[in-house]
Write a protein that holds these residues in place. Structure first.
Motif, mmCIF file in Angstrom:
data_model
loop_
_atom_site.group_PDB
_atom_site.id
_atom_site.type_symbol
_atom_site.label_atom_id
_atom_site.label_comp_id
_atom_site.label_asym_id
_atom_site.label_seq_id
_atom_site.Cartn_x
_atom_site.Cartn_y
_atom_site.Cartn_z
ATOM 1 N N VAL A 598 0.862 -1.184 0.000
ATOM 2 C CA VAL A 598 0.000 0.000 0.000
ATOM 3 C C VAL A 598 0.895 1.230 0.000
ATOM 4 N N ARG A 599 0.669 2.136 -0.929
ATOM 5 C CA ARG A 599 1.463 3.369 -0.974
ATOM 6 C C ARG A 599 0.524 4.566 -0.863
ATOM 7 N N TRP A 600 0.561 5.195 0.306
ATOM 8 C CA TRP A 600 -0.190 6.437 0.494
ATOM 9 C C TRP A 600 0.637 7.597 -0.055
ATOM 10 N N ILE A 601 -0.050 8.551 -0.688
ATOM 11 C CA ILE A 601 0.642 9.534 -1.519
ATOM 12 C C ILE A 601 0.250 10.961 -1.150
ATOM 13 N N GLY A 686 15.897 25.206 7.730
ATOM 14 C CA GLY A 686 16.222 23.785 7.819
ATOM 15 C C GLY A 686 15.396 22.970 6.847
ATOM 16 N N THR A 687 15.548 21.662 6.911
ATOM 17 C CA THR A 687 14.761 20.729 6.115
ATOM 18 C C THR A 687 13.718 20.094 7.023
ATOM 19 N N TRP A 688 12.445 20.228 6.619
ATOM 20 C CA TRP A 688 11.333 19.864 7.496
ATOM 21 C C TRP A 688 10.389 18.897 6.792
ATOM 22 N N LEU A 689 9.779 18.017 7.576
ATOM 23 C CA LEU A 689 8.830 17.058 7.036
ATOM 24 C C LEU A 689 7.412 17.606 7.037
ATOM 25 N N MET A 690 6.641 17.104 6.078
ATOM 26 C CA MET A 690 5.185 17.209 6.078
ATOM 27 C C MET A 690 4.669 15.802 5.834
ATOM 28 N N HIS A 691 3.763 15.323 6.683
ATOM 29 C CA HIS A 691 3.319 13.936 6.536
ATOM 30 C C HIS A 691 1.974 13.721 7.210
ATOM 31 N N CYS A 692 1.335 12.622 6.810
ATOM 32 C CA CYS A 692 0.154 12.162 7.536
ATOM 33 C C CYS A 692 0.606 11.575 8.865
ATOM 34 N N HIS A 693 -0.162 11.839 9.936
ATOM 35 C CA HIS A 693 0.245 11.326 11.244
ATOM 36 C C HIS A 693 -0.472 10.043 11.636
ATOM 37 N N ILE A 694 -1.159 9.390 10.706
ATOM 38 C CA ILE A 694 -1.551 8.005 10.942
ATOM 39 C C ILE A 694 -0.283 7.173 10.801
ATOM 40 N N ALA A 695 0.092 6.475 11.851
ATOM 41 C CA ALA A 695 1.425 5.861 11.917
ATOM 42 C C ALA A 695 1.674 4.909 10.753
ATOM 43 N N GLU A 696 0.678 4.128 10.375
ATOM 44 C CA GLU A 696 0.859 3.171 9.287
ATOM 45 C C GLU A 696 0.917 3.870 7.931
ATOM 46 N N HIS A 697 0.348 5.055 7.815
ATOM 47 C CA HIS A 697 0.458 5.802 6.561
ATOM 48 C C HIS A 697 1.862 6.386 6.409
ATOM 49 N N ILE A 698 2.469 6.783 7.516
ATOM 50 C CA ILE A 698 3.871 7.220 7.454
ATOM 51 C C ILE A 698 4.739 6.068 6.946
ATOM 52 N N GLN A 699 4.523 4.871 7.508
ATOM 53 C CA GLN A 699 5.304 3.708 7.091
ATOM 54 C C GLN A 699 5.047 3.348 5.631
ATOM 55 N N SER A 700 3.900 3.778 5.108
ATOM 56 C CA SER A 700 3.541 3.482 3.717
ATOM 57 C C SER A 700 3.939 4.604 2.771
ATOM 58 N N GLY A 701 4.786 5.515 3.235
ATOM 59 C CA GLY A 701 5.399 6.496 2.340
ATOM 60 C C GLY A 701 4.772 7.859 2.291
ATOM 61 N N MET A 702 3.740 8.146 3.093
ATOM 62 C CA MET A 702 3.011 9.413 2.988
ATOM 63 C C MET A 702 3.771 10.531 3.712
ATOM 64 N N VAL A 703 4.955 10.833 3.182
ATOM 65 C CA VAL A 703 5.870 11.798 3.791
ATOM 66 C C VAL A 703 6.541 12.599 2.681
ATOM 67 N N THR A 704 6.641 13.895 2.868
ATOM 68 C CA THR A 704 7.461 14.714 1.988
ATOM 69 C C THR A 704 8.292 15.653 2.855
ATOM 70 N N ALA A 705 9.189 16.392 2.213
ATOM 71 C CA ALA A 705 10.050 17.326 2.945
ATOM 72 C C ALA A 705 10.213 18.593 2.131
ATOM 73 N N PHE A 706 10.452 19.696 2.814
ATOM 74 C CA PHE A 706 10.718 20.969 2.144
ATOM 75 C C PHE A 706 11.859 21.672 2.856
ATOM 76 N N GLU A 707 12.509 22.561 2.133
ATOM 77 C CA GLU A 707 13.668 23.274 2.673
ATOM 78 C C GLU A 707 13.313 24.733 2.917
#
Length: 712
Positions: A598-601, A686-707
């Motif tokens: 499963v890949r959350w996007i 700095g470099t910071w994350l933006m992501h879903c905070h459902i723990a299993e969605h983080i593990q499924s890739g629903m994470v990005t970063a910005f500078e």
């Protein structure tokens, strides 16, 4: 026969869709009246709009209903019982003169259920756009009739048009019993116990015998470990030092003993009390069996100490240490937790609160006491925690719902107060996926603050909707003696039957004695204060609220190599999604989905980049507007609490409706099919994350970063 079953399934699905269109009164596509949102920030019309069908002799009538969520202080507003609060508007054309239909004087709109009871008069209607008022029903029908008077209590006149809400598309999945094909996905031999099932939920024979493509993992058998202790308060001055250790502890919950994790041996970890604008040093040591870090959630901390492995630091290996320096620029409630396998480590107890005391005198109103509560749910099997996925997280579709509720790590929360006391509750949701709808009996709740600040104005609400990682500061007055239940009341959807049902779980009890409080703050509690410093802080940006977004994000889903039966059930289920999946009503289907299938996007709509491929760069001082839309058309759409590290933002509109009472946030709940526009203030390099905070969605890739670049 088995070869014909998939074709039979497709034919039945087609007939189901056609019959549903007939029930909703849909005309052929060429002549359908569609809901056309006024702006791209509106909610998805597939879930929030429907047409009314005229009776055969009045085909010139056209009418469409648009539904909107009620504006409120939360990502979604429901009543105390968990029913979604909606407002309805209707756009009508072609109504003939009412007198031409008989002895009638007015057209009236009605709200009712499929049983035609109760029948609620929504008021007179005419050609054009008009507001119908609020709706608090899970499945409903709206009809227009010709009546003798506008204020009739019972429908008695001629029906001219009617239609069903989109939620009526939630129907029974009778077909899953016919599907006998099996997948070889579970070639890996495992020893998974069957997942705990709610007795009210039907088992799906089509999924029997399937297993996740990941080995089960538990922390280990009972060994000689110190028992976890209740959380203590550690007050730290500016320049103070804290020694913080992640350890393995022994726990007993519901009569079962097993191992968990803990910070400093406490559940939750120590409550850190610090002053606004103070800085502390944290000497962290890892004594658990996995690499880990500490993330200071919501704190606009120096990027070097944000606790994100591979971005701001290397993971802290077992037996190693790391020193954090944490500066607290904003008063309010925050929490700390790992950013490594959060689906396991947070769930097993690695979390704690930080209470940043404001420098401003009178920041909050007077109360008799303050209670800091961390809300959690925990999935228990017969012998202890239900296993986690070893190589990949399980429950990747909806997240891991628990079957035991915990407040501050305990299943039986109790609080004794005197009659008339006002209590401030500082609430943090640390669960893997569950969104709570908290109520305090029938008492009104005053909402004071959220993630990074107070609201512009205090509000009274029936209940508090709080998604994973969010915080809310609320106050409750207990006027009368007796037991007040702190309850989670939600409306669950059984996907396999299409039925909504009320779920009520008691999280704790507040016992109110007959002895009156010595300090009566009733008068102060009755005042809903405005906070001029918050208003002035936000005033700097109000001119930017109406502009076009600088970026558009879409939250969606891709799956691969799922078992045939599971995939087909998900497709059938996609006819309707509730805005929030309040509880785990499909535990078997959810359990089978792993984070490698499963890949959350998070997708940048303008560039097509996804998750870690998104390349955003800003400078300190920039303010950007971001539109975030939660894709209703994903194979299994799900709400997402989106968290931004190191910065703060304002939710300036929801589904095209401007926010009326703002608060600085670091986490926003996006219901299915909804759109939020946020104004992100960039103050921290700095470099910071933006992501879903459902723990299993983080593990499924629903994470990005910005500078964020520092300015010279």
């Amino acid at each position: 026969m088995k070869l014909l079953l998939p074709f039979f399934f497709l034919i039945l699905s087609f007939l189901f869709a056609v019959s549903l269109d007939w029930l909703n009164g849909d005309d052929p596509p060429a002549s359908r009246i569609r809901c056309d949102p006024a702006d791209p920030g509106a909610a998805d019309p597939d879930l929030y709009c429907f047409d009314l069908t005229p009776v055969p002799e009045l085909q010139e009538i056209s009418a469409r209903i648009q539904l909107r969520s009620v504006a409120g202080p939360f990502g979604i507003d429901v009543n105390r019982a968990g029913y979604l609060k909606l407002t309805a508007s209707v756009d009508i054309a072609g109504l003939p003169e009412v007198e031409s239909l008989g002895d009638y004087t007015v057209y009236v709109a009605w709200l009712t259920t499929l049983l035609l009871h109760p029948m609620i008069n929504l008021g007179p209607v005419e050609n054009g756009v008009q507001h119908l008022g609020e709706i608090e029903l899970p499945k409903f029908m709206i009809m227009i009739t010709a009546e003798e008077a506008a204020d009739v209590a019972e429908r008695g006149g001629k029906i001219v048009a009617r239609g069903l809400s989109p939620s009526n598309r939630a129907q029974a999945h009778a077909f899953n019993t016919l599907m006998e094909r099996r997948s070889d996905l579970s070639a890996v031999e495992t020893q998974w116990p069957p997942p705990p099932m709610n007795a009210r939920l039907p088992m799906m024979p089509a999924l029997a015998g399937l297993l996740p493509e990941s080995r089960p993992w538990v922390l280990g058998a009972e060994r000689e470990r110190a028992a976890a202790q209740p959380s203590t308060v550690i007050s730290l001055p500016d320049g103070g030092t804290l020694d913080l250790t992640a350890t393995i502890v022994s726990r007993e919950i519901r009569g079962k003993s097993f191992l968990m994790y803990a910070f400093n041996g406490q559940h939750p970890g120590p409550l850190l009390r610090v002053g606004e604008n103070s800085t502390i040093t944290v000497n962290f040591t890892n004594e658990i069996d996995q690499p880990t870090t500490v993330h200071w959630h919501g704190v606009r901390v120096d990027n070097r100490f944000d606790g994100v492995p591979g971005v701001t630091q290397d993971p802290v290996l077992p037996g190693q240490s790391f020193q954090y320096r944490v500066h607290f620029p904003d008063p309010g409630l925050y929490w700390y937790h790992p950013h490594v396998r959060g689906d396991v480590q947070i769930d097993l107890g690695l979390y704690g609160n930080m209470d940043v005391m404001p420098a401003e005198e009178g920041y909050y109103g007077p109360v008799n006491r303050v209670e800091t509560l961390m809300l959690d749910d925990f999935l228990m099997a017969d012998e202890g925690p239900y296993p986690y996925g070893d190589s990949a997280a399980t429950q990747a579709l909806m997240g891991r719902f628990g079957n035991v509720f915990l407040l501050n790590g305990e299943p039986d929360y109790r609080l004794d107060v005197n009659a008339g006391e006002v209590v401030r509750f500082q609430l943090t949701n640390v669960s893997n996926t569950r969104t709570f709808n908290l109520s305090f009996g029938e008492l009104p709740v005053k909402v004071v603050g959220s993630d990074v600040s107070r609201f512009e104005r205090e509000e009274l609400v029936e209940s508090v909707v709080i998604a994973p990682a969010e915080r809310y500061v609320v106050e409750v007055r207990f006027p009368d003696s007796g037991a007040v239940l702190l309850a989670n009341r939600v409306l669950g959807l059984i996907h396999t039957t299409g039925d909504f049902f009320e779920e009520v779980d008691t999280l704790g009890v507040i016992n109110v004695s007959s002895e009156p409080t010595t300090d009566d703050y009733s008068d102060q509690f009755s005042i809903l204060r405005s906070h001029e410093s918050v208003i002035a802080d936000i005033d700097r940006y109000r001119d930017l609220f109406e502009g076009e977004p600088d970026f558009d994000l879409l939250l969606t889903l891709e799956v691969e190599d799922l078992p045939f039966n599971l995939r087909e059930l998900m497709r059938l289920d996609s006819t309707y999604f509730a805005p929030v999946e309040w509880s785990g009503t499909m535990p078997m289907m959810n359990w089978l989905t792993t984070s490698d299938r499963v890949r959350w996007i998070i997708r940048d709509v303008r560039t097509g980049s996804e998750n870690r491929e998104i390349d955003w760069s800003f400078s300190v001082g920039d303010v950007v507007k971001i539109r975030i839309r939660n894709d209703r058309h994903a194979l299994h759409a799900m709400q997402h609490p989106i968290h931004v590290h190191g910065q703060r933002f304002l939710v300036v509109s929801r589904d095209g409706v401007p926010s009326e009472n703002l608060v600085w946030k670091d986490t926003v709940l996006l219901p299915v099919g909804s759109t939020a526009e946020i104004l992100l203030e960039l103050t921290n390099p700095g470099t910071w994350l933006m992501h879903c905070h459902i723990a299993e969605h983080i593990q499924s890739g629903m994470v990005t970063a910005f500078e964020v670049l520092a300015r010279d």
